[in-house]
Design a protein around this motif. Structure first.
Motif, mmCIF file in Angstrom:
data_model
loop_
_atom_site.group_PDB
_atom_site.id
_atom_site.type_symbol
_atom_site.label_atom_id
_atom_site.label_comp_id
_atom_site.label_asym_id
_atom_site.label_seq_id
_atom_site.Cartn_x
_atom_site.Cartn_y
_atom_site.Cartn_z
ATOM 1 N N LEU A 57 -8.309 0.003 -4.476
ATOM 2 C CA LEU A 57 -8.618 -0.712 -3.237
ATOM 3 C C LEU A 57 -8.378 -2.209 -3.424
ATOM 4 N N GLU A 58 -8.776 -2.747 -4.561
ATOM 5 C CA GLU A 58 -8.567 -4.168 -4.826
ATOM 6 C C GLU A 58 -7.074 -4.497 -4.907
ATOM 7 N N VAL A 59 -6.291 -3.642 -5.581
ATOM 8 C CA VAL A 59 -4.842 -3.840 -5.669
ATOM 9 C C VAL A 59 -4.223 -3.813 -4.276
ATOM 10 N N ALA A 60 -4.629 -2.830 -3.474
ATOM 11 C CA ALA A 60 -4.079 -2.705 -2.114
ATOM 12 C C ALA A 60 -4.476 -3.896 -1.244
ATOM 13 N N THR A 61 -5.705 -4.380 -1.416
ATOM 14 C CA THR A 61 -6.185 -5.514 -0.624
ATOM 15 C C THR A 61 -5.418 -6.792 -0.975
ATOM 16 N N GLN A 62 -5.174 -6.985 -2.267
ATOM 17 C CA GLN A 62 -4.504 -8.216 -2.699
ATOM 18 C C GLN A 62 -2.988 -8.147 -2.563
ATOM 19 N N ASN A 63 -2.446 -6.931 -2.444
ATOM 20 C CA ASN A 63 -0.990 -6.762 -2.372
ATOM 21 C C ASN A 63 -0.603 -5.780 -1.268
ATOM 22 N N PRO A 64 -0.954 -6.076 -0.044
ATOM 23 C CA PRO A 64 -0.695 -5.109 1.027
ATOM 24 C C PRO A 64 0.790 -4.956 1.369
ATOM 25 N N PRO A 68 3.289 1.126 2.719
ATOM 26 C CA PRO A 68 3.999 1.417 3.969
ATOM 27 C C PRO A 68 3.128 1.042 5.170
ATOM 28 N N ARG A 69 3.778 0.780 6.280
ATOM 29 C CA ARG A 69 3.042 0.389 7.493
ATOM 30 C C ARG A 69 2.048 1.460 7.927
#
Length: 156
Positions: A57-64, A68-69
């Motif tokens: 979740l942290e990776v996705a939050t910092q690197n959105p 994919p859209r």
């Protein structure tokens, strides 16, 4: 015979407990009921996976930008938050369920042991006390069902 439990549950207390359970269900209106097949097919998040999910979740939050859209980051965040909010409830309910199960098992065991003693005493002195019919009724608990004979295998 050890008597491990000696208690009574009043109708009022039983109703209060049932009302509390209803309150819990009302406060968690989003609870779902999965079939055994659905549950088996789902990836599980246990203690070891919590750190993995949190880091993802942290990776996705910092690197959105690499997602994919169609990926719903906010929905992932909500699922993680719901899991973390529900976890202490799951632990508390599991402990309560174990206590309820153990207490019910002990009460049932003690009741069964006492019933076996009653049956034994009734069998021993029932003929003199006119209890033959009741002893026979109680004995139905131990009556063996007749089994269908197994088909004989043809000798070859």
């Amino acid at each position: 015979m050890t008597n491990r439990i000696s208690a009574a549950l009043t109708q009022t207390d039983r109703e209060a407990v049932m009302d509390a359970i209803t309150t819990i269900k009302t406060r968690l209106p989003f609870l779902i009921d999965l079939t055994a097949e659905e549950c088996k097919a789902l990836p599980k998040m246990g203690d070891k996976s919590r750190a993995f999910v949190s880091k993802a979740l942290e990776v996705a939050t910092q690197n959105p930008d690499f997602l994919p859209r169609s990926f719903d980051l906010e929905e992932m965040r909500k699922d993680v938050q719901l899991f973390e909010a529900m976890y202490p409830i799951v632990v508390a309910l599991a402990q309560l369920q174990e206590l309820v199960d153990d207490t019910t098992t002990a009460a049932g065991s003690e009741a069964m042991a006492a019933a076996l003693q009653v049956y034994s005493y009734a069998k021993a002195s029932g003929q003199d006390a006119g209890l033959e019919g009741l002893v026979e009724e109680l004995g139905q608990r131990f009556a063996r069902k007749t089994r269908k004979p197994k088909p004989q295998a043809a000798n070859v």
